[in-house]
Design a protein around this motif. Structure first.
Motif, PDB file in Angstrom:
ATOM      1  N   ASP A   1       7.709  -2.444  -2.429  1.00 55.04           N
ATOM      2  CA  ASP A   1       6.323  -2.780  -2.555  1.00 55.04           C
ATOM      3  C   ASP A   1       5.800  -4.314  -2.508  1.00 55.04           C
ATOM      4  O   ASP A   1       4.837  -4.750  -2.360  1.00 55.04           O
ATOM      5  CB  ASP A   1       5.855  -2.097  -3.764  1.00 55.04           C
ATOM      6  CG  ASP A   1       6.343  -2.706  -4.953  1.00 55.04           C
ATOM      7  OD1 ASP A   1       7.428  -3.446  -4.852  1.00 55.04           O
ATOM      8  OD2 ASP A   1       5.934  -2.340  -6.094  1.00 55.04           O
ATOM      9  N   THR A   2       7.123  -5.194  -2.577  1.00 59.42           N
ATOM     10  CA  THR A   2       6.906  -6.495  -2.508  1.00 59.42           C
ATOM     11  C   THR A   2       8.022  -7.035  -1.864  1.00 59.42           C
ATOM     12  O   THR A   2       8.979  -6.482  -1.560  1.00 59.42           O
ATOM     13  CB  THR A   2       6.671  -6.987  -3.920  1.00 59.42           C
ATOM     14  OG1 THR A   2       8.039  -6.893  -4.547  1.00 59.42           O
ATOM     15  CG2 THR A   2       5.642  -6.627  -4.570  1.00 59.42           C
ATOM     16  N   ALA A   3       8.039  -8.489  -1.358  1.00 62.22           N
ATOM     17  CA  ALA A   3       8.827  -9.237  -0.727  1.00 62.22           C
ATOM     18  C   ALA A   3      10.018  -9.469  -1.865  1.00 62.22           C
ATOM     19  O   ALA A   3      11.226  -9.496  -1.421  1.00 62.22           O
ATOM     20  CB  ALA A   3       8.439 -10.591  -0.159  1.00 62.22           C
ATOM     21  N   GLN A   4       9.785  -9.581  -2.944  1.00 56.05           N
ATOM     22  CA  GLN A   4      10.560  -9.891  -3.942  1.00 56.05           C
ATOM     23  C   GLN A   4      11.544  -8.682  -4.079  1.00 56.05           C
ATOM     24  O   GLN A   4      12.671  -8.781  -4.261  1.00 56.05           O
ATOM     25  CB  GLN A   4      10.013 -10.403  -5.339  1.00 56.05           C
ATOM     26  CG  GLN A   4      10.851 -10.611  -6.629  1.00 56.05           C
ATOM     27  CD  GLN A   4      11.714 -11.806  -6.253  1.00 56.05           C
ATOM     28  OE1 GLN A   4      11.491 -12.665  -5.393  1.00 56.05           O
ATOM     29  NE2 GLN A   4      12.797 -12.126  -6.957  1.00 56.05           N
ATOM     30  N   ALA A   5      10.765  -7.592  -4.301  1.00 59.66           N
ATOM     31  CA  ALA A   5      11.565  -6.196  -4.296  1.00 59.66           C
ATOM     32  C   ALA A   5      12.520  -6.092  -3.407  1.00 59.66           C
ATOM     33  O   ALA A   5      13.763  -5.564  -3.497  1.00 59.66           O
ATOM     34  CB  ALA A   5      10.764  -5.315  -4.400  1.00 59.66           C
TER      35      ALA A   5
ATOM     36  N   SER B   1       3.430   6.822   4.859  1.00 64.10           N
ATOM     37  CA  SER B   1       3.167   7.274   6.276  1.00 64.10           C
ATOM     38  C   SER B   1       4.170   6.870   7.106  1.00 64.10           C
ATOM     39  O   SER B   1       4.696   7.531   8.137  1.00 64.10           O
ATOM     40  CB  SER B   1       1.874   6.682   6.436  1.00 64.10           C
ATOM     41  OG  SER B   1       1.457   6.956   7.949  1.00 64.10           O
ATOM     42  N   ILE B   2       4.674   5.659   6.679  1.00 67.34           N
ATOM     43  CA  ILE B   2       5.703   4.991   7.831  1.00 67.34           C
ATOM     44  C   ILE B   2       7.096   5.421   7.780  1.00 67.34           C
ATOM     45  O   ILE B   2       7.906   5.850   8.516  1.00 67.34           O
ATOM     46  CB  ILE B   2       5.709   3.359   7.843  1.00 67.34           C
ATOM     47  CG1 ILE B   2       4.351   2.717   8.515  1.00 67.34           C
ATOM     48  CG2 ILE B   2       6.884   2.961   8.333  1.00 67.34           C
ATOM     49  CD1 ILE B   2       4.334   1.321   8.247  1.00 67.34           C
ATOM     50  N   ARG B   3       7.375   5.781   6.349  1.00 70.68           N
ATOM     51  CA  ARG B   3       8.674   6.382   6.167  1.00 70.68           C
ATOM     52  C   ARG B   3       8.756   7.651   6.653  1.00 70.68           C
ATOM     53  O   ARG B   3       9.873   7.948   7.295  1.00 70.68           O
ATOM     54  CB  ARG B   3       8.829   6.612   4.501  1.00 70.68           C
ATOM     55  CG  ARG B   3      10.280   7.136   4.118  1.00 70.68           C
ATOM     56  CD  ARG B   3      10.630   6.804   2.885  1.00 70.68           C
ATOM     57  NE  ARG B   3       9.668   7.266   1.640  1.00 70.68           N
ATOM     58  CZ  ARG B   3       9.878   6.856   0.444  1.00 70.68           C
ATOM     59  NH1 ARG B   3      11.376   6.234  -0.071  1.00 70.68           N
ATOM     60  NH2 ARG B   3       8.976   6.975  -0.639  1.00 70.68           N
ATOM     61  N   SER B   4       7.732   8.455   6.525  1.00 72.34           N
ATOM     62  CA  SER B   4       7.670   9.710   6.918  1.00 72.34           C
ATOM     63  C   SER B   4       7.888   9.976   8.553  1.00 72.34           C
ATOM     64  O   SER B   4       8.522  10.770   9.220  1.00 72.34           O
ATOM     65  CB  SER B   4       6.402  10.638   6.604  1.00 72.34           C
ATOM     66  OG  SER B   4       6.208  11.739   7.383  1.00 72.34           O
ATOM     67  N   LEU B   5       7.120   9.179   9.058  1.00 72.31           N
ATOM     68  CA  LEU B   5       7.072   9.024  10.459  1.00 72.31           C
ATOM     69  C   LEU B   5       8.631   8.436  10.991  1.00 72.31           C
ATOM     70  O   LEU B   5       9.056   9.273  11.966  1.00 72.31           O
ATOM     71  CB  LEU B   5       6.298   7.907  11.087  1.00 72.31           C
ATOM     72  CG  LEU B   5       6.253   7.525  12.580  1.00 72.31           C
ATOM     73  CD1 LEU B   5       5.906   8.655  13.586  1.00 72.31           C
ATOM     74  CD2 LEU B   5       5.517   6.194  13.011  1.00 72.31           C
ATOM     75  N   LEU B   6       9.199   7.665  10.346  1.00 71.17           N
ATOM     76  CA  LEU B   6      10.511   7.185  10.809  1.00 71.17           C
ATOM     77  C   LEU B   6      11.244   8.166  10.489  1.00 71.17           C
ATOM     78  O   LEU B   6      12.448   8.271  11.537  1.00 71.17           O
ATOM     79  CB  LEU B   6      10.712   5.980  10.175  1.00 71.17           C
ATOM     80  CG  LEU B   6      10.048   4.634  10.426  1.00 71.17           C
ATOM     81  CD1 LEU B   6      10.479   3.351   9.667  1.00 71.17           C
ATOM     82  CD2 LEU B   6      10.310   4.035  11.812  1.00 71.17           C
ATOM     83  N   ARG B   7      11.363   8.768   9.451  1.00 64.99           N
ATOM     84  CA  ARG B   7      12.405   9.882   9.032  1.00 64.99           C
ATOM     85  C   ARG B   7      12.243  11.078  10.051  1.00 64.99           C
ATOM     86  O   ARG B   7      13.308  11.810  10.384  1.00 64.99           O
ATOM     87  CB  ARG B   7      12.356  10.418   7.724  1.00 64.99           C
ATOM     88  CG  ARG B   7      12.784   9.421   6.537  1.00 64.99           C
ATOM     89  CD  ARG B   7      12.751   9.855   5.139  1.00 64.99           C
ATOM     90  NE  ARG B   7      13.410   9.060   4.401  1.00 64.99           N
ATOM     91  CZ  ARG B   7      13.434   9.255   2.657  1.00 64.99           C
ATOM     92  NH1 ARG B   7      12.664  10.138   2.343  1.00 64.99           N
ATOM     93  NH2 ARG B   7      14.229   8.437   2.300  1.00 64.99           N
ATOM     94  N   SER B   8      11.153  11.050  10.443  1.00 63.92           N
ATOM     95  CA  SER B   8      10.943  12.434  11.503  1.00 63.92           C
ATOM     96  C   SER B   8      11.892  12.226  12.785  1.00 63.92           C
ATOM     97  O   SER B   8      11.937  13.271  13.364  1.00 63.92           O
ATOM     98  CB  SER B   8       9.486  12.528  11.796  1.00 63.92           C
ATOM     99  OG  SER B   8       8.848  11.654  12.708  1.00 63.92           O
TER     100      SER B   8
ATOM    101  N   ASP C   1       0.833  -1.161  -0.024  1.00 65.52           N
ATOM    102  CA  ASP C   1      -0.043  -0.072   0.029  1.00 65.52           C
ATOM    103  C   ASP C   1       0.923   1.185   0.016  1.00 65.52           C
ATOM    104  O   ASP C   1       1.554   1.671   0.897  1.00 65.52           O
ATOM    105  CB  ASP C   1      -1.062  -0.047   1.261  1.00 65.52           C
ATOM    106  CG  ASP C   1      -2.007   1.130   1.108  1.00 65.52           C
ATOM    107  OD1 ASP C   1      -1.592   2.121   0.606  1.00 65.52           O
ATOM    108  OD2 ASP C   1      -2.925   0.972   1.747  1.00 65.52           O
ATOM    109  N   PRO C   2       1.076   1.878  -1.240  1.00 72.21           N
ATOM    110  CA  PRO C   2       1.871   3.332  -1.109  1.00 72.21           C
ATOM    111  C   PRO C   2       1.391   4.003  -0.090  1.00 72.21           C
ATOM    112  O   PRO C   2       2.603   4.744   0.305  1.00 72.21           O
ATOM    113  CB  PRO C   2       1.557   3.734  -2.496  1.00 72.21           C
ATOM    114  CG  PRO C   2       0.710   2.746  -3.320  1.00 72.21           C
ATOM    115  CD  PRO C   2       0.212   1.943  -2.161  1.00 72.21           C
ATOM    116  N   SER C   3       0.203   4.426   0.348  1.00 74.84           N
ATOM    117  CA  SER C   3       0.041   5.449   1.321  1.00 74.84           C
ATOM    118  C   SER C   3       0.500   5.067   2.789  1.00 74.84           C
ATOM    119  O   SER C   3       0.918   5.851   3.649  1.00 74.84           O
ATOM    120  CB  SER C   3      -1.599   5.605   1.486  1.00 74.84           C
ATOM    121  OG  SER C   3      -2.108   4.457   1.955  1.00 74.84           O
ATOM    122  N   VAL C   4       0.573   3.764   2.998  1.00 73.90           N
ATOM    123  CA  VAL C   4       1.123   3.207   4.196  1.00 73.90           C
ATOM    124  C   VAL C   4       2.624   3.230   4.161  1.00 73.90           C
ATOM    125  O   VAL C   4       3.361   3.634   5.167  1.00 73.90           O
ATOM    126  CB  VAL C   4       0.574   1.632   4.360  1.00 73.90           C
ATOM    127  CG1 VAL C   4       1.324   1.022   5.625  1.00 73.90           C
ATOM    128  CG2 VAL C   4      -1.027   1.451   4.631  1.00 73.90           C
TER     129      VAL C   4
END
Length: 214
Positions: free
Chosen positions: A42-46, A26-33, A20-23
């Motif tokens: 976006d996937t386990a393979q990636a 949201s998490i990236r923004s929180l952690l970087r803050s 989910d791009p929005s999730v």
């Protein structure tokens, strides 16, 4: 409460795997803050094929992933020898799934919507665990390097000393003079950088346990 890395610690990284791009954002923004480096997939393979920062870290993993579940990916990571603390997040969590994740070694299992602070606390614990694991592996590698500098006779004597045998007993078993045993023993202490007999015993125990695990 903020948990940025101190200046004396190596940098850390948090990986996020969620379709989910929005999730993810949201998490990236929180952690970087709060000062964390973040890599999102976006996937386990990636995650498996992508270039990942090699640093103490933690993996935030969605239970529901396209193609395979987060629990299956957890098993895949373990089978691939990738050891990293995992914080599961899900909007569809249930007790059996949570128990299965925790039994397989997950650090935390958070059901959406979760508190930001709960996620930050879990991530901080994960990074500290990974930092400790990496430090232990580095120390074990160093001890193995020291052990490799011992002669076969010194390695033999180290094992007997660590097993609690006295110089006289070792001399009798190896058909050496006590003086010779003392010389070898002193070399073992010097090369292994052991400060005392208990220290040498602890080193031998760590080497034994490390060998058993690998």
């Amino acid at each position: 409460m903020r948990h940025p890395a101190s200046s004396s610690e190596p940098p850390s990284v948090v990986f996020v795997v969620d379709d989910d791009p929005s999730v993810r954002e949201s998490i990236r923004s929180l952690l970087r803050s709060v000062g964390h480096s973040v890599q999102v997939f976006d996937t386990a393979q990636a995650f498996m094929v992508g270039e990942r920062i090699d640093a103490p870290g933690c993996l935030i993993l969605d239970v529901r992933l396209p193609g395979s579940s987060g629990l299956e990916f957890q098993r895949e990571l373990a089978g691939s020898g990738i050891s990293i603390p995992i914080v599961f997040i899900t909007g569809h969590g249930d007790i059996p799934m949570s128990v299965a994740a925790m039994k397989a070694g997950a650090l935390e299992f958070l059901t959406k919507p979760f508190r930001d602070q709960d996620l930050l606390d879990a991530v901080h614990r994960g990074i500290e665990l990974d930092r400790s694991r990496r430090a232990e592996l580095a120390m074990l590698a160093e001890l193995r390097e020291r052990f490799a500098t011992l002669t076969p006779r010194e390695q033999e004597i180290m094992a007997l000393v660590a097993a609690g045998q006295m110089n006289k007993q070792i001399a009798g078993e190896l058909q050496l003079s006590e003086v010779t045993v003392k010389v070898h023993r002193a070399q073992v202490m010097r090369k292994m950088q052991a400060k005392s007999l208990p220290d040498l015993v602890r080193i031998a125990d760590r080497l034994g346990a490390g060998t058993a695990r690998h």
